[in-house]
Scaffold this motif. Structure first.
Motif, PDB file in Angstrom:
ATOM      1  N   ILE B  66       0.835  -1.209   0.000  1.00  0.00           N
ATOM      2  CA  ILE B  66       0.000   0.000   0.000  1.00  0.00           C
ATOM      3  C   ILE B  66       0.865   1.253   0.000  1.00  0.00           C
ATOM      4  CG2 ILE B  66      -1.603   1.348   1.417  1.00  0.00           C
ATOM      5  CD1 ILE B  66      -2.924  -1.302   2.194  1.00  0.00           C
ATOM      6  N   ILE B  67       1.853   1.282   0.909  1.00  0.00           N
ATOM      7  CA  ILE B  67       2.732   2.461   1.002  1.00  0.00           C
ATOM      8  C   ILE B  67       3.456   2.677  -0.322  1.00  0.00           C
ATOM      9  CG2 ILE B  67       4.751   3.439   2.172  1.00  0.00           C
ATOM     10  CD1 ILE B  67       2.386   3.337   3.995  1.00  0.00           C
ATOM     11  N   LEU B  68       3.999   1.589  -0.870  1.00  0.00           N
ATOM     12  CA  LEU B  68       4.757   1.695  -2.115  1.00  0.00           C
ATOM     13  C   LEU B  68       3.860   2.174  -3.255  1.00  0.00           C
ATOM     14  CD1 LEU B  68       7.595   1.271  -3.082  1.00  0.00           C
ATOM     15  CD2 LEU B  68       7.029  -1.091  -3.697  1.00  0.00           C
ATOM     16  N   ALA B  69       2.621   1.653  -3.301  1.00  0.00           N
ATOM     17  CA  ALA B  69       1.692   2.048  -4.372  1.00  0.00           C
ATOM     18  C   ALA B  69       1.363   3.535  -4.271  1.00  0.00           C
ATOM     19  CB  ALA B  69       0.419   1.217  -4.301  1.00  0.00           C
ATOM     20  N   ILE B  70       1.189   4.015  -3.037  1.00  0.00           N
ATOM     21  CA  ILE B  70       0.896   5.440  -2.863  1.00  0.00           C
ATOM     22  C   ILE B  70       2.082   6.274  -3.351  1.00  0.00           C
ATOM     23  CG2 ILE B  70       0.444   7.273  -1.173  1.00  0.00           C
ATOM     24  CD1 ILE B  70      -1.020   5.147   0.503  1.00  0.00           C
ATOM     25  N   ILE B  71       3.299   5.822  -2.994  1.00  0.00           N
ATOM     26  CA  ILE B  71       4.494   6.570  -3.416  1.00  0.00           C
ATOM     27  C   ILE B  71       4.623   6.556  -4.937  1.00  0.00           C
ATOM     28  CG2 ILE B  71       7.024   6.589  -3.349  1.00  0.00           C
ATOM     29  CD1 ILE B  71       6.798   5.551  -0.455  1.00  0.00           C
ATOM     30  N   ILE B  72       4.401   5.382  -5.546  1.00  0.00           N
ATOM     31  CA  ILE B  72       4.505   5.287  -7.010  1.00  0.00           C
ATOM     32  C   ILE B  72       3.507   6.231  -7.682  1.00  0.00           C
ATOM     33  CG2 ILE B  72       4.072   3.778  -9.000  1.00  0.00           C
ATOM     34  CD1 ILE B  72       5.216   1.478  -7.320  1.00  0.00           C
ATOM     35  N   THR B  73       2.253   6.210  -7.197  1.00  0.00           N
ATOM     36  CA  THR B  73       1.229   7.077  -7.796  1.00  0.00           C
ATOM     37  C   THR B  73       1.592   8.549  -7.622  1.00  0.00           C
ATOM     38  OG1 THR B  73      -0.344   5.403  -7.063  1.00  0.00           O
ATOM     39  CG2 THR B  73      -1.255   7.419  -7.978  1.00  0.00           C
ATOM     40  N   ALA B  74       2.099   8.880  -6.426  1.00  0.00           N
ATOM     41  CA  ALA B  74       2.483  10.275  -6.175  1.00  0.00           C
ATOM     42  C   ALA B  74       3.589  10.698  -7.146  1.00  0.00           C
ATOM     43  CB  ALA B  74       2.946  10.433  -4.732  1.00  0.00           C
ATOM     44  N   LEU B  75       4.536   9.780  -7.398  1.00  0.00           N
ATOM     45  CA  LEU B  75       5.623  10.106  -8.329  1.00  0.00           C
ATOM     46  C   LEU B  75       5.084  10.288  -9.747  1.00  0.00           C
ATOM     47  CD1 LEU B  75       8.551   7.838  -7.069  1.00  0.00           C
ATOM     48  CD2 LEU B  75       8.291  10.316  -6.865  1.00  0.00           C
ATOM     49  N   ILE B  76       4.090   9.469 -10.117  1.00  0.00           N
ATOM     50  CA  ILE B  76       3.473   9.641 -11.435  1.00  0.00           C
ATOM     51  C   ILE B  76       2.826  11.020 -11.520  1.00  0.00           C
ATOM     52  CG2 ILE B  76       1.634   8.807 -12.962  1.00  0.00           C
ATOM     53  CD1 ILE B  76       2.255   5.990 -11.955  1.00  0.00           C
ATOM     54  N   GLY B  77       2.176  11.421 -10.418  1.00  0.00           N
ATOM     55  CA  GLY B  77       1.573  12.757 -10.377  1.00  0.00           C
ATOM     56  C   GLY B  77       2.618  13.846 -10.596  1.00  0.00           C
ATOM     57  N   LEU B  78       3.755  13.671  -9.920  1.00  0.00           N
ATOM     58  CA  LEU B  78       4.850  14.636 -10.038  1.00  0.00           C
ATOM     59  C   LEU B  78       5.371  14.678 -11.468  1.00  0.00           C
ATOM     60  CD1 LEU B  78       6.856  16.506  -8.540  1.00  0.00           C
ATOM     61  CD2 LEU B  78       8.296  14.510  -8.183  1.00  0.00           C
ATOM     62  N   LEU B  79       5.565  13.484 -12.038  1.00  0.00           N
ATOM     63  CA  LEU B  79       6.074  13.365 -13.408  1.00  0.00           C
ATOM     64  C   LEU B  79       5.132  14.062 -14.388  1.00  0.00           C
ATOM     65  CD1 LEU B  79       8.239  11.870 -15.196  1.00  0.00           C
ATOM     66  CD2 LEU B  79       6.471  10.140 -15.549  1.00  0.00           C
ATOM     67  N   ILE B  80       3.836  13.853 -14.187  1.00  0.00           N
ATOM     68  CA  ILE B  80       2.841  14.465 -15.070  1.00  0.00           C
ATOM     69  C   ILE B  80       2.924  15.983 -15.008  1.00  0.00           C
ATOM     70  CG2 ILE B  80       0.349  14.901 -15.240  1.00  0.00           C
ATOM     71  CD1 ILE B  80      -0.056  11.923 -14.726  1.00  0.00           C
ATOM     72  N   GLU B  81       3.071  16.491 -13.784  1.00  0.00           N
ATOM     73  CA  GLU B  81       3.163  17.949 -13.644  1.00  0.00           C
ATOM     74  C   GLU B  81       4.369  18.477 -14.407  1.00  0.00           C
ATOM     75  OE1 GLU B  81       3.672  21.953 -12.160  1.00  0.00           O
ATOM     76  OE2 GLU B  81       5.146  20.342 -12.097  1.00  0.00           O
ATOM     77  N   LYS B  82       5.521  17.804 -14.220  1.00  0.00           N
ATOM     78  CA  LYS B  82       6.765  18.274 -14.848  1.00  0.00           C
ATOM     79  C   LYS B  82       6.703  18.137 -16.374  1.00  0.00           C
ATOM     80  CE  LYS B  82       9.566  18.660 -11.097  1.00  0.00           C
ATOM     81  NZ  LYS B  82       9.850  19.984 -10.579  1.00  0.00           N
ATOM     82  N   ALA B  83       6.190  16.988 -16.848  1.00  0.00           N
ATOM     83  CA  ALA B  83       6.315  16.683 -18.275  1.00  0.00           C
ATOM     84  C   ALA B  83       5.187  17.273 -19.114  1.00  0.00           C
ATOM     85  CB  ALA B  83       6.377  15.164 -18.464  1.00  0.00           C
ATOM     86  N   VAL B  84       3.990  17.352 -18.541  1.00  0.00           N
ATOM     87  CA  VAL B  84       2.837  17.713 -19.362  1.00  0.00           C
ATOM     88  C   VAL B  84       2.244  19.066 -18.981  1.00  0.00           C
ATOM     89  CG1 VAL B  84       0.547  17.014 -20.086  1.00  0.00           C
ATOM     90  CG2 VAL B  84       2.289  15.287 -19.691  1.00  0.00           C
ATOM     91  N   ILE B  85       2.044  19.270 -17.686  1.00  0.00           N
ATOM     92  CA  ILE B  85       1.333  20.479 -17.273  1.00  0.00           C
ATOM     93  C   ILE B  85       2.212  21.714 -17.413  1.00  0.00           C
ATOM     94  CG2 ILE B  85       0.085  21.597 -15.398  1.00  0.00           C
ATOM     95  CD1 ILE B  85      -1.314  19.128 -16.485  1.00  0.00           C
ATOM     96  N   ARG B  86       3.472  21.592 -16.980  1.00  0.00           N
ATOM     97  CA  ARG B  86       4.328  22.772 -16.998  1.00  0.00           C
ATOM     98  C   ARG B  86       4.542  23.335 -18.401  1.00  0.00           C
ATOM     99  NH1 ARG B  86       8.920  22.902 -12.775  1.00  0.00           N
ATOM    100  NH2 ARG B  86       7.051  22.612 -11.530  1.00  0.00           N
ATOM    101  N   PRO B  87       4.840  22.491 -19.407  1.00  0.00           N
ATOM    102  CA  PRO B  87       5.046  23.066 -20.744  1.00  0.00           C
ATOM    103  C   PRO B  87       3.809  23.787 -21.281  1.00  0.00           C
ATOM    104  CG  PRO B  87       5.764  20.788 -20.681  1.00  0.00           C
ATOM    105  CD  PRO B  87       5.086  21.055 -19.388  1.00  0.00           C
ATOM    106  N   ALA B  88       2.632  23.427 -20.765  1.00  0.00           N
ATOM    107  CA  ALA B  88       1.399  23.990 -21.326  1.00  0.00           C
ATOM    108  C   ALA B  88       0.809  25.049 -20.425  1.00  0.00           C
ATOM    109  CB  ALA B  88       0.383  22.875 -21.543  1.00  0.00           C
TER     110      ALA B  88
END
Lengths: 342, 292
Positions: B66-88
């Protein structure tokens, strides 16, 4: 001497002539029924996306609910032609008028909302219509859908024939383009652009902004209804999932990818997305041996890329290229003139 | 309707309402920090739930998974912000809506490729038999969900009110420009908001899955409901959107219980439209005059 009209809006006949030429030429190259279906669907969906482009690109109002109006049109045609002996043509008109009135009534409160809230409210409308289509199963056939919707017959011409239906649908598309261009080039079109730029500024000039927005919303909904009726007569079978929010989202993506600020963008976007779907399906079926909706990954990815790098859509590339060519030509002519005068 | 039914509907409603509330907090954090409504929020629910199930099937103990899954999802959220949201970042609202919708579609497709179409189950996190009170049966999982919601609310309260990052995040919610003038890096805040929202989404997915099962396509509707909860709640306070979420869940449970589950979505969204038409600032908004 260029006419002011042409300077403002560009030449209206050239693109239409090109489109008509393409439509007439395509049947000589396309022979498989599958590709004809794709071409017909591009036409049908274009009718909706052209309306969306008026709403979104000109008036600046988002909608994630047009699949609902598409669905209402389809079901009105489906129900009346299977359960009564009414003329399908009359039913199509009834559907369009009915949807126009409905959308007008819904539009009055809904279009007071802006941006995200408008998007959410239209999603709400779509989900409600979807639920009603599933729920009123006595009339609509519920989740099982409605079967046996007849093919159309145009003064003795059997539109069950794919080639005839193809020409018929694209004739309608051209009529819709004409009608929409007239809207865009009239004072209403200028009002819409002005609303898209700034609602408050337009309001202060004494324009009834709310009424104009609602009217264009209702017109675009009536387009969707027309497309829905034709879709029902083309596929002959309709079921609720076709008319869910997913399809509204797809329509919005088509308009955005093609280029929201032009009617031609809507057409280009619709064709692009449908060809893309076909291409991805072909690749994943033949090479990757995966089935299902796997194409949506590529699809979502492309949407993101286009929105980040070409936010004005593919039509802006096309227009840019065209301008480049013309620019070159103009430069040459002016140089020639320069020599003459020099 | 007798009292036991009433109690049953209420508990069911509050259970699902807690999930909507958690999603609404995620929406709120992102919206207020960045002005973006993240239509992909629901996909974090799916990713959190299905990642946990996969990690458990790889042999990890449930808690670690559970802890690991939460961390993985949070990192995906971070990645999305950096890769997709910020450029736009500086494009129009409609473009951003379409981008987050594109994201949602892409994540759903990845979910389909990784996990397939069959629903997956997660065994309950706590194992005690159902409790029966006054004729209504309470699934212990519901109590667990309430407990998680309350704990998270306490943690968020502590985070926003007592830590520096929390205060900075809140400052960029109130007034991004003033915050940036005070030396707060609003870009970092946007990244934190996405990470936090993704983690909250993952948690909601993990706690709801024992009741509903998880599929690759569970995200969109649940995400939209979270959005609805936020709008009903009033978009300017965590307590408001939590109330919105709980109310939405209760309405849904009662309309499904009293009328029919076919029409419950129509009733829920009908209620949303009424709120939007008659009280667009939301039912539980503080009268602040900030948002029109």
């Amino acid at each position: 001497m260029k006419r002011l009209d042409t300077t403002l809006y560009g030449n209206r006949w050239k693109p239409i002539a090109v489109l008509i030429a393409i439509i007439l030429a395509l049947p000589f190259f396309v022979h498989s029924p599958h590709w004809f279906t794709v071409l017909i669907l591009i036409g049908l969906y274009s009718i909706i996306t052209i309306g969306l482009s008026l709403l979104l690109g000109y008036a600046g109002q988002i909608s994630l609910g047009h699949a609902a109006f598409f669905g209402i049109g389809a079901y009105v045609s489906g129900i009346f032609t299977t359960k009564t002996a009414m003329s399908p043509w009359l039913v199509i008109i009834i559907g369009m008028v009915g949807v126009f009135i409905l959308a007008y009534a819904i539009g009055i409160p809904i279009l007071k909302l802006k941006g995200h809230f408008l998007a959410l409210a239209t999603v709400g409308i779509n989900i409600i219509v979807y639920v009603l289509l599933v729920g009123f199963s006595d009339l609509t056939g519920g989740p099982l859908g409605l079967q046996g919707i007849p093919k159309l017959n145009f003064f003795g011409l059997d539109l069950g024939n794919q080639l005839y239906f193809y020409y018929f649908v694209w004739t309608i598309v051209i009529l819709v383009i004409f009608f929409s261009m007239n809207i865009v080039r009239s004072h209403v079109g200028r009002l819409l652009r002005s609303i898209g730029d700034s609602e408050i500024a337009t309001q202060t000039l004494g324009v009834d902004v709310a009424k104009t927005k609602v009217a264009i919303f209702a017109i675009s909904a009536a387009y969707a209804s027309l497309a829905g009726s034709l879709y029902a007569h083309f596929i002959n079978f309709i079921a609720p999932p076709t008319f869910n929010v997913n399809f509204s989202i797809l329509l919005l993506i088509m308009v955005m990818v093609g280029g929201v600020h032009s009617i031609w963008g809507a057409l280009l976007g619709t064709a692009t997305i449908l060809f893309l779907q076909e291409f991805i399906r072909f690749v994943s079926d033949t090479y990757l041996n995966i089935s299902g909706q796997v194409e949506i990954v590529v699809y979502g990815f492309i949407v993101i890329l286009v929105m980040i790098f070409i936010p004005k859509g593919f039509i802006s590339i096309l227009a840019g290229t065209w301008k480049l060519i013309r620019g070159q030509r103009n430069k040459i002519t002016s140089e020639e003139k320069g020599i003459e005068h020099g | 309707m007798d009292f036991s039914n009433f109690l049953q509907f209420l508990i069911t409603g509050l259970t699902i309402g807690s999930i909507y509330a958690l999603l609404a907090i995620g929406f709120l954090t992102i919206y207020n920090t960045t002005g973006i409504l993240n239509f992909a929020q629901g996909e974090f629910v799916m990713i959190g739930a299905l990642t946990t199930i996969s990690l458990i099937s790889f042999g990890l103990p449930k808690f670690a998974a559970i802890i690991l899954a939460i961390i993985i999802t949070a990192l995906i959220g971070l990645l999305i912000e950096k890769a997709v949201i910020r450029p736009a970042k500086n494009t129009s609202i409609v473009t951003l809506i379409v981008i987050t919708i594109g994201l949602s579609i892409m994540l759903k497709g990845l979910g389909l490729i990784i996990w397939g179409t069959y629903p997956k189950t997660l065994t309950p996190i706590i194992n005690i038999p159902p409790i029966s009170i006054m004729g209504a049966v309470i699934n212990p999982q519901s109590l667990f969900i309430f407990a998680v919601l309350i704990l998270l609310l306490l943690a968020l309260y502590f985070f926003f009110d007592k830590t520096f990052i929390g205060a900075a995040l809140k400052a960029s919610e109130r007034n991004p420009r003033a915050a940036s003038l005070m030396g707060i890096n609003t870009a970092t805040m946007s990244a934190i908001a996405f990470t936090l929202a993704a983690a909250l989404g993952a948690i909601s997915g993990i706690i709801i899955t024992p009741l509903t099962d998880a599929t690759y396509e569970m995200g969109f509707l649940i995400g939209i409901k979270g959005f609805v909860a936020m709008v009903i709640g009033g978009m300017n306070s965590v307590s408001g959107v939590v109330m919105g979420g709980l109310l939405l869940g209760v309405i849904e449970a009662f309309s499904a219980g009293l009328f029919s589950s076919t029409f419950s979505d129509a009733i829920t969204f009908g209620f949303l439209l009424l709120v939007l038409f008659f009280r667009p600032i939301g039912l539980f908004a503080r009268a602040s005059g900030e948002r029109v």
